[in-house]
Motif scaffolding. Sequence first.
Motif, PDB file in Angstrom:
ATOM      1  N   GLU A  25     -33.923   9.713 -33.720  1.00 42.86           N
ATOM      2  CA  GLU A  25     -32.642   9.788 -33.016  1.00 42.86           C
ATOM      3  C   GLU A  25     -31.659  10.684 -33.779  1.00 42.86           C
ATOM      4  O   GLU A  25     -30.863  11.403 -33.167  1.00 42.86           O
ATOM      5  CB  GLU A  25     -32.079   8.377 -32.871  1.00 42.86           C
ATOM      6  N   SER A  26     -31.740  10.671 -35.104  1.00 43.83           N
ATOM      7  CA  SER A  26     -30.825  11.491 -35.899  1.00 43.83           C
ATOM      8  C   SER A  26     -31.085  12.987 -35.729  1.00 43.83           C
ATOM      9  O   SER A  26     -30.206  13.803 -35.998  1.00 43.83           O
ATOM     10  CB  SER A  26     -30.899  11.108 -37.381  1.00 43.83           C
ATOM     11  N   PHE A  27     -32.269  13.363 -35.260  1.00 40.19           N
ATOM     12  CA  PHE A  27     -32.560  14.781 -35.028  1.00 40.19           C
ATOM     13  C   PHE A  27     -31.639  15.377 -33.969  1.00 40.19           C
ATOM     14  O   PHE A  27     -31.468  16.583 -33.886  1.00 40.19           O
ATOM     15  CB  PHE A  27     -34.012  14.992 -34.566  1.00 40.19           C
ATOM     16  N   SER A  28     -31.059  14.519 -33.155  1.00 39.86           N
ATOM     17  CA  SER A  28     -30.152  14.980 -32.093  1.00 39.86           C
ATOM     18  C   SER A  28     -28.811  15.458 -32.664  1.00 39.86           C
ATOM     19  O   SER A  28     -28.102  16.191 -31.993  1.00 39.86           O
ATOM     20  CB  SER A  28     -29.885  13.850 -31.105  1.00 39.86           C
ATOM     21  N   TRP A  29     -28.448  15.012 -33.855  1.00 37.12           N
ATOM     22  CA  TRP A  29     -27.127  15.264 -34.435  1.00 37.12           C
ATOM     23  C   TRP A  29     -26.027  14.782 -33.492  1.00 37.12           C
ATOM     24  O   TRP A  29     -24.953  15.350 -33.422  1.00 37.12           O
ATOM     25  CB  TRP A  29     -26.933  16.740 -34.796  1.00 37.12           C
TER      26      TRP A  29
ATOM     27  N   PRO B 120     -24.171  11.359 -33.093  1.00 34.79           N
ATOM     28  CA  PRO B 120     -23.890   9.965 -33.435  1.00 34.79           C
ATOM     29  C   PRO B 120     -23.497   9.109 -32.228  1.00 34.79           C
ATOM     30  O   PRO B 120     -23.772   7.904 -32.202  1.00 34.79           O
ATOM     31  CB  PRO B 120     -22.743  10.065 -34.446  1.00 34.79           C
ATOM     32  N   GLU B 121     -22.875   9.719 -31.234  1.00 30.26           N
ATOM     33  CA  GLU B 121     -22.492   8.954 -30.039  1.00 30.26           C
ATOM     34  C   GLU B 121     -23.718   8.376 -29.341  1.00 30.26           C
ATOM     35  O   GLU B 121     -23.669   7.271 -28.796  1.00 30.26           O
ATOM     36  CB  GLU B 121     -21.678   9.838 -29.085  1.00 30.26           C
ATOM     37  N   LEU B 122     -24.813   9.093 -29.359  1.00 29.47           N
ATOM     38  CA  LEU B 122     -26.070   8.576 -28.799  1.00 29.47           C
ATOM     39  C   LEU B 122     -26.489   7.320 -29.558  1.00 29.47           C
ATOM     40  O   LEU B 122     -26.871   6.313 -28.957  1.00 29.47           O
ATOM     41  CB  LEU B 122     -27.163   9.646 -28.896  1.00 29.47           C
ATOM     42  N   ALA B 123     -26.408   7.363 -30.885  1.00 31.41           N
ATOM     43  CA  ALA B 123     -26.764   6.207 -31.707  1.00 31.41           C
ATOM     44  C   ALA B 123     -25.833   5.031 -31.433  1.00 31.41           C
ATOM     45  O   ALA B 123     -26.269   3.874 -31.416  1.00 31.41           O
ATOM     46  CB  ALA B 123     -26.721   6.581 -33.186  1.00 31.41           C
ATOM     47  N   ARG B 124     -24.562   5.305 -31.219  1.00 36.91           N
ATOM     48  CA  ARG B 124     -23.622   4.221 -30.893  1.00 36.91           C
ATOM     49  C   ARG B 124     -24.030   3.537 -29.603  1.00 36.91           C
ATOM     50  O   ARG B 124     -24.062   2.312 -29.508  1.00 36.91           O
ATOM     51  CB  ARG B 124     -22.180   4.750 -30.774  1.00 36.91           C
ATOM     52  N   ARG B 125     -24.373   4.337 -28.597  1.00 34.68           N
ATOM     53  CA  ARG B 125     -24.734   3.775 -27.288  1.00 34.68           C
ATOM     54  C   ARG B 125     -26.040   2.984 -27.344  1.00 34.68           C
ATOM     55  O   ARG B 125     -26.143   1.910 -26.751  1.00 34.68           O
ATOM     56  CB  ARG B 125     -24.798   4.883 -26.243  1.00 34.68           C
ATOM     57  N   THR B 126     -27.055   3.495 -28.046  1.00 31.78           N
ATOM     58  CA  THR B 126     -28.321   2.756 -28.125  1.00 31.78           C
ATOM     59  C   THR B 126     -28.141   1.474 -28.947  1.00 31.78           C
ATOM     60  O   THR B 126     -28.724   0.440 -28.610  1.00 31.78           O
ATOM     61  CB  THR B 126     -29.463   3.625 -28.691  1.00 31.78           C
ATOM     62  N   ALA B 127     -27.317   1.524 -29.997  1.00 26.58           N
ATOM     63  CA  ALA B 127     -27.040   0.320 -30.789  1.00 26.58           C
ATOM     64  C   ALA B 127     -26.296  -0.716 -29.952  1.00 26.58           C
ATOM     65  O   ALA B 127     -26.540  -1.920 -30.074  1.00 26.58           O
ATOM     66  CB  ALA B 127     -26.242   0.682 -32.035  1.00 26.58           C
ATOM     67  N   GLU B 128     -25.407  -0.264 -29.090  1.00 28.51           N
ATOM     68  CA  GLU B 128     -24.654  -1.192 -28.244  1.00 28.51           C
ATOM     69  C   GLU B 128     -25.573  -1.904 -27.252  1.00 28.51           C
ATOM     70  O   GLU B 128     -25.470  -3.113 -27.047  1.00 28.51           O
ATOM     71  CB  GLU B 128     -23.537  -0.451 -27.505  1.00 28.51           C
ATOM     72  N   VAL B 129     -26.494  -1.162 -26.650  1.00 30.67           N
ATOM     73  CA  VAL B 129     -27.456  -1.785 -25.728  1.00 30.67           C
ATOM     74  C   VAL B 129     -28.318  -2.793 -26.477  1.00 30.67           C
ATOM     75  O   VAL B 129     -28.551  -3.909 -26.008  1.00 30.67           O
ATOM     76  CB  VAL B 129     -28.342  -0.708 -25.039  1.00 30.67           C
TER      77      VAL B 129
ATOM     78  N   THR C 114     -26.441  10.614 -42.516  1.00 28.90           N
ATOM     79  CA  THR C 114     -26.680   9.170 -42.578  1.00 28.90           C
ATOM     80  C   THR C 114     -25.380   8.404 -42.412  1.00 28.90           C
ATOM     81  O   THR C 114     -25.319   7.418 -41.664  1.00 28.90           O
ATOM     82  CB  THR C 114     -27.370   8.792 -43.903  1.00 28.90           C
ATOM     83  N   SER C 115     -24.316   8.840 -43.076  1.00 28.01           N
ATOM     84  CA  SER C 115     -23.034   8.130 -42.963  1.00 28.01           C
ATOM     85  C   SER C 115     -22.483   8.183 -41.547  1.00 28.01           C
ATOM     86  O   SER C 115     -21.926   7.201 -41.052  1.00 28.01           O
ATOM     87  CB  SER C 115     -22.021   8.670 -43.964  1.00 28.01           C
ATOM     88  N   GLN C 116     -22.627   9.318 -40.886  1.00 31.28           N
ATOM     89  CA  GLN C 116     -22.123   9.462 -39.517  1.00 31.28           C
ATOM     90  C   GLN C 116     -22.891   8.569 -38.545  1.00 31.28           C
ATOM     91  O   GLN C 116     -22.301   7.912 -37.681  1.00 31.28           O
ATOM     92  CB  GLN C 116     -22.191  10.930 -39.063  1.00 31.28           C
ATOM     93  N   PHE C 117     -24.208   8.549 -38.686  1.00 32.65           N
ATOM     94  CA  PHE C 117     -25.019   7.711 -37.801  1.00 32.65           C
ATOM     95  C   PHE C 117     -24.827   6.232 -38.113  1.00 32.65           C
ATOM     96  O   PHE C 117     -24.802   5.402 -37.200  1.00 32.65           O
ATOM     97  CB  PHE C 117     -26.501   8.125 -37.864  1.00 32.65           C
TER      98      PHE C 117
END
Length: 197
Positions: free
Chosen positions: A96-100, A102-111, A151-154
């Motif tokens: 997921e981090s390959f996308s650069w 972080p908003e994607l990571a926020r959304r998947t973490a929320e789900v 890492t910090s951003q994600f």
Amino acid sequence: MNKQQFIKELMDKMTVREKVGQLNQCGNSIYNDDYKVGWDLLREGRIGSFLGIADAERANELQKAAVEETRLGIPLLLGFDVIHGFRTTFPVPWTESFSWEPELARRTAEVSAMEAAANGVNWIYAPMIDIARDPRWGRGVEGAGEDTYLTSQFAAARVKGIQGDDLSDGKHLAACAKHFVGYGACMGGRDYNTVDM
């Protein structure tokens, strides 16, 4: 009564055994047919947390026992490893981090948090925020790789997704940043191995 007063009064009521009990985390083996001891410990206030309970019926049964059958009625922390989804599976954090994004990571973490919360979990062991510079370390896929900034951003995005703005809304949970500081530098990339800093 404010939160600080409430906590102080609760701590004053607790025995040393109950305080230690709040630090005691058990696995889901309490559900073995012959595991009567675990239920006794729970009712005595000697268990404060469980790892691996991911079923709403079992979570409710444990919480009911903790709140109604213990002297102080302190709810349990029910933790679960939610690395890349709970019921819905997302790409592993490293990918997921390959996308650069972080908003994607926020959304998947929320789900993931919403699904876990619906199943009685109230504490997610994520995000993994250690730096993975040895490709042999298998847990490297749980984080965002070798770059500290990325890492910090994600990690910040994932914590926001898991915890939201209100932990009492029934959709968000407590995040637990894990494997932080040195775990990813284990010798030979072997999990649980020596780290020399």
